[in-house]
Design an enzyme around this catalytic site. Structure first.
Site, PDB file in Angstrom:
ATOM      1  N   ALA A 202       0.852  -1.132   0.084  1.00 39.83           N
ATOM      2  CA  ALA A 202      -0.166  -0.285   0.058  1.00 39.83           C
ATOM      3  C   ALA A 202       0.915   1.127  -0.129  1.00 39.83           C
ATOM      4  O   ALA A 202       1.642   1.510   0.804  1.00 39.83           O
ATOM      5  CB  ALA A 202      -0.946   0.149   1.250  1.00 39.83           C
ATOM      6  N   HIS A 203       0.660   1.881  -1.183  1.00 37.34           N
ATOM      7  CA  HIS A 203       1.432   3.260  -1.124  1.00 37.34           C
ATOM      8  C   HIS A 203       0.850   4.377  -1.766  1.00 37.34           C
ATOM      9  O   HIS A 203       1.227   5.524  -1.872  1.00 37.34           O
ATOM     10  CB  HIS A 203       2.955   3.068  -1.780  1.00 37.34           C
ATOM     11  N   ARG A 204      -0.208   4.295  -2.464  1.00 39.10           N
ATOM     12  CA  ARG A 204      -1.129   5.302  -3.240  1.00 39.10           C
ATOM     13  C   ARG A 204      -1.497   6.561  -2.406  1.00 39.10           C
ATOM     14  O   ARG A 204      -1.686   6.266  -1.419  1.00 39.10           O
ATOM     15  CB  ARG A 204      -1.989   4.788  -3.987  1.00 39.10           C
ATOM     16  N   ASP A 279      -2.683  -1.853  -3.710  1.00 39.41           N
ATOM     17  CA  ASP A 279      -3.200  -0.572  -4.300  1.00 39.41           C
ATOM     18  C   ASP A 279      -2.378  -0.235  -5.627  1.00 39.41           C
ATOM     19  O   ASP A 279      -2.449   0.779  -6.333  1.00 39.41           O
ATOM     20  CB  ASP A 279      -3.389   0.679  -3.390  1.00 39.41           C
TER      21      ASP A 279
END
Length: 356
Positions: A202-204, A279
């Site tokens: 998860a990084h967006r 994501d």
């Protein structure tokens, strides 16, 4: 033929692994690394693991907002293009590096070739969507992974030439995944058994920069009924720490946080996971290529074929939907959507044919 290639983050290093060595056999390639990913595990390790040629130039421009980063890249790339006077500038995907490389080239009157052209999530709130649309419309050669993105480009009436070459990440996956399946060390390091854990990325910005959505992400991870392995992206770790929620994950017995991983270690974990939660656009595709069910923490995706094939489910940050998606039965059939592992070869052939 002189090609100036602009790369800057993990997926682009993987894609360049399928193209650059072949390209350098027939052309003079100047490989420019913008530094969009500046953590060693997010950047340098990919050159050693995947055999990507070392960059000719590293710009170290990784920090700041999307606007600030893109502006600095444009400023830095313009004189580089002016000095080397390439026949074409080659860009990959949908990052700030992609847009900056394409725009700097177009403004200098140099043709642009875009690998992974035509991808669309149809969500203009995503910076990546803006980057890919703008890059496609300034490119002279648009190299697509499958029929679907080529159809998007036809509807948008792009002026460049469109070719379907397949997906360069398939080339790398076919090479790396068999070896990764035999590597138990990343599983031992994470304290998990094959088939029993969920791998998460998860990084967006849309998920981690908004505190309300970040909390929903944390609650979703805490609710998962099996071990969770989460390689922590620097951006995500910083946001969690700032909100005081990193301790929530550290205290959860079923959550294993790791530093960012190299491609081989990540692929070893991916290929033996029960499922992938992500994501990331590229990771959705990597999961499909590995035959691992994917649960996407977004409500749109560029890789619509994986959803249509039943291997990917979009749940946004809905905890109950994510839990239901984990329990679904995946189809027996997994069609070859993105080519035969020779996309890198076709990219080089297209460049030589057009600009050689």
């Amino acid at each position: 033929m002189r090609v100036l290639t602009v790369i800057g983050n993990r997926p682009q290093f993987v894609k360049a692994a399928a193209v650059s060595r072949r390209l350098q056999e027939v052309a003079d390639e100047i490989l420019v690394h913008t530094g969009q990913h500046y953590d060693d595990e997010m950047s340098a390790v990919f050159f050693s693991e995947l055999g990507v040629p070392r960059p000719s130039l590293e710009l170290e421009l990784g920090t700041g907002s999307n606007t600030e980063q893109t502006a600095r890249m444009l400023t830095a790339l313009a004189p580089v293009i002016g000095e080397h006077r390439p026949d074409v500038v080659l860009v990959y995907g949908d990052t700030n590096s992609t847009l900056a490389g394409g725009l700097a080239a177009a403004q200098a009157g140099v043709p642009v070739a875009h690998v992974e052209a035509g991808m669309r999530s149809f969500d203009r709130a995503m910076p990546e969507e803006l980057n890919r649309v703008l890059t496609d419309h300034l490119s002279s050669l648009l190299l697509c992974s499958s029929d679907v993105p080529a159809e998007h480009l036809a509807r948008e009436h792009v002026v460049g030439d469109v070719e379907i070459v397949g997906d360069v990440m398939v080339d790398v996956a076919l090479l790396v995944q068999p070896r990764a399946r035999e590597d138990d060390a990343p599983l031992r390091d994470a304290g998990v058994q094959a088939g029993e854990y969920v791998l998460v990325t998860a990084h967006r910005a849309g998920n981690v920069d908004d505190p309300e959505r970040l909390r929903r992400l944390v609650d979703l991870l805490l609710a998962l009924p099996c071990p969770v392995v989460l390689p922590l992206h620097p951006r995500t770790g910083a946001r969690l720490d700032a909100q005081g929620w990193l301790d929530d994950l550290l205290a959860a017995e079923h959550v294993r946080l790791t530093p960012p991983l190299g491609y081989l270690a990540f692929t070893a974990l991916l290929t033996r996971a029960r499922a992938m939660l992500t994501d990331s656009g590229g990771v959705q595709k990597e999961a499909y290529l590995a035959g691992v069910p994917c649960v996407t923490l977004r409500d749109t995706t560029e890789w619509t074929e994986t959803v249509d094939a039943g291997w990917n489910v979009l749940v946004d940050l809905d905890r109950d939907a994510a839990l239901a998606a984990l329990d679904r039965v995946v189809p027996e059939h997994r069609p070859m959507l993105y080519g035969d592992g020779r996309a890198g070869e076709r990219v080089v052939e297209a460049l030589v044919r057009r600009f050689g």
